[in-house]
Design an enzyme around this catalytic site. Structure first.
Site, PDB file in Angstrom:
ATOM      1  N   HIS A  38      80.050  16.200  98.552  1.00 26.06           N
ATOM      2  CA  HIS A  38      81.052  15.448  97.651  1.00 26.06           C
ATOM      3  C   HIS A  38      80.180  14.533  96.557  1.00 26.06           C
ATOM      4  CE1 HIS A  38      83.887  16.673 100.890  1.00 26.06           C
ATOM      5  NE2 HIS A  38      82.763  16.132 101.668  1.00 26.06           N
ATOM      6  N   SER A  94      69.007  12.478  69.661  1.00 22.85           N
ATOM      7  CA  SER A  94      70.378  12.490  68.826  1.00 22.85           C
ATOM      8  C   SER A  94      70.026  11.941  67.488  1.00 22.85           C
ATOM      9  CB  SER A  94      71.402  11.258  69.720  1.00 22.85           C
ATOM     10  OG  SER A  94      72.199  10.925  68.684  1.00 22.85           O
ATOM     11  N   LYS A 132      68.191   8.351  72.801  1.00 26.36           N
ATOM     12  CA  LYS A 132      68.821   9.391  73.480  1.00 26.36           C
ATOM     13  C   LYS A 132      67.792  10.645  73.574  1.00 26.36           C
ATOM     14  CE  LYS A 132      72.769  10.679  73.810  1.00 26.36           C
ATOM     15  NZ  LYS A 132      73.996  10.657  74.834  1.00 26.36           N
ATOM     16  N   GLU A 164      72.151  21.985  79.755  1.00 30.24           N
ATOM     17  CA  GLU A 164      73.708  21.975  79.139  1.00 30.24           C
ATOM     18  C   GLU A 164      73.979  23.636  78.873  1.00 30.24           C
ATOM     19  OE1 GLU A 164      75.257  18.417  77.087  1.00 30.24           O
ATOM     20  OE2 GLU A 164      73.085  18.362  76.853  1.00 30.24           O
TER      21      GLU A 164
END
Ligand code: ARG
Length: 463
Positions: A161, A282, A288, A295
């Site tokens: 979980h 970024s 970043k 992704e």
């Protein structure tokens, strides 16, 4: 010219006349040109067989076979002009062959049809993709095994979980993906073996009266045997669907791992550092470092499974044998195969380059009362409690630690005895994460010794 303009009744939005629209919907050359080398290999095998069987002369067969090589070299050199009017790769190649060798080209299509031709070409192409998938999955498995070997005893939290459950080892986690990819590997191999039958010579749908030798062409093209039913052979796209379903499951596995890498590389987790080679910055936030490759791999399942659903839907309800609907098969498989290989290569690169942050992994493994089950097991083993009671006692100790704002090993023996008098000093041995993982020696368990045994087995399997 005027009658070629769009129809006055319904064609207001069409600049082109109906014949041009027909050509646009009918033509497949824009995409099936990817089958050029398979088409030429199939035709060369067919021509040779026709001459061996005395159906065409050796001279014609030789001219056809040589001419086809010229066509292939033109295509490979980018010198070939593909024509939409000629609809597909089969007719483009044949038309050019005629320009090169003259009328003998017309004998090539004896005892075959575009229906068995396209099935053969597409099978040959898809077979190469099975082979590519098999070797790319293997490469990823090797990269995972290398990670597992290095970190067979690094401790990290295991989750259920996405809540801390029990400590596991890095090696165990890596090897979980090896198992998944191992099943992918066997699925690809299994489907590859099943699809390796030659449709060539099934002709339009019913076979042919010419005395062809289908075994000969099957062998020349690396098939195990010819297909046994000509209707099925030209109507079958199971091989493409099996590729897409194997690819879907594989891409789903990649997506799950990619998701873990996205989570693990976040500032909140810091379990792994992905290499700069597989990250991007970024344009506005200088701090970043984004896990873009992960992704994108996570997303690939969308289009790959989409292709699977699309082709399944195209095929459902088609009466035997060939229907033009089936021309919609190629783009789905092309796109899925391209993206699967890309995802596998990117994942292999990422896995090879990533660095596990061992201290963070260990610290996270030790938090969240991850050794609570070990404590309960100790109560069963050493104090003779039934597991349900041990679970209850442990729950009370977890609640106590939570209240005190400490972890289980920080509770004093006095604290422990206030909950259950049978607890002794010995309990502290099982509360460390190292001892916890080392104790899980059941077959397939997380103990480093078990993980190493599985690594050894996999290395033998891969050779
Ligand atoms: N371009 C067609 C396809 O991809 C080739 C087969 C055409 N056969 C036919 N009977 N029109 O399916």
């Amino acid at each position: 010219m005027t009658e070629k303009k769009s129809n006055a009744m319904w064609g207001g939005r069409f600049a082109a006349g109906p014949d041009a629209i027909m050509e646009a919907i009918n033509a497949s050359i824009d995409f099936d040109k990817r089958l050029a080398s398979q088409d030429i290999a199939g035709s060369r095998a067919h021509a040779l067989m026709l001459s061996k069987q005395g159906i065409i002369t050796d001279t014609d067969a030789e001219a056809i076979r040589e001419g086809l090589l010229t066509v292939l070299s033109e295509i490979e050199a980018g010198e070939f002009t593909f024509s939409t009017a000629l609809e597909d790769i089969h007719m483009n190649v044949e038309a050019r062959l005629k320009e090169i060798i003259g009328d003998a080209a017309g004998r090539l299509h004896t005892a075959r049809s575009r229906n068995d031709q396209v099935a053969t070409d597409f099978k040959l192409w898809t077979r190469d993709q099975f082979d590519a998938a098999i070797s790319d999955v293997e490469a990823l498995i090797r990269a995972l095994i290398a990670q597992a070997e290095e970190g067979a005893d690094w401790v990290m939290p295991g989750f259920t979980h996405l809540q801390t459950a029990q400590p596991v080892t890095w090696g165990h986690h890596m090897m979980a993906y090896v198992e998944m990819l191992g099943r992918d590997l066997s699925r690809f191999k299994d489907a590859r073996a099943r699809m390796n039958e030659s449709p060539l010579g099934s002709a339009a749908l019913a076979g042919t009266g010419f005395p062809i030798d289908r075994h000969m062409t099957a062998e020349a093209l690396g098939f195990d045997r010819p297909t046994a039913n000509s209707l099925d052979a030209v109507a079958d796209r199971d091989f493409a669907l099996e590729f897409l379903s194997c690819a879907s499951i594989c891409a789903m596995h990649l997506s799950r791992f990619a998701e873990e890498l996205v989570i693990w590389s976040s500032a909140q987790f810091r379990f792994v550092t992905l290499s700069d080679r597989f990250s991007t910055g970024s344009s506005i936030m200088p701090q970043k470092k984004n896990p873009d490759a992960a992704e994108l791999i996570r997303a690939k399942i969308g289009r790959i499974f989409g292709a699977n659903v699309a082709l399944m839907t195209v095929m459902k309800g088609l009466p035997l044998a060939y229907s033009k609907d089936m021309q919609e098969d190629k783009e789905q498989v092309f796109d899925a195969a391209d993206n699967l290989m890309l995802a596998l290569a990117a994942m292999t690169g990422m896995v090879s380059d990533m660095t596990a942050n061992i201290d963070n992994l260990r610290a996270a493994a030790a938090s969240g009362f991850s050794t609570a089950t070990d404590l309960a097991d100790w109560l069963v083993r050493e104090a003779g409690l039934p597991f349900r009671d041990a679970h209850h006692v442990t729950g009370a100790l977890v609640a106590m630690a939570e209240k005190k704002g400490c972890d289980l090993p920080d509770l004093t023996l006095e604290d422990m005895n206030s909950v259950h008098e049978a607890i002794t000093e010995g309990v502290y041995d099982v509360l460390t994460v190292e001892n916890s993982v080392a104790s899980r020696t059941s077959y397939g368990g997380t103990a480093p010794a078990q993980v190493r045994a599985q690594i050894k087995r996999w290395k033998e399997v891969l050779g």
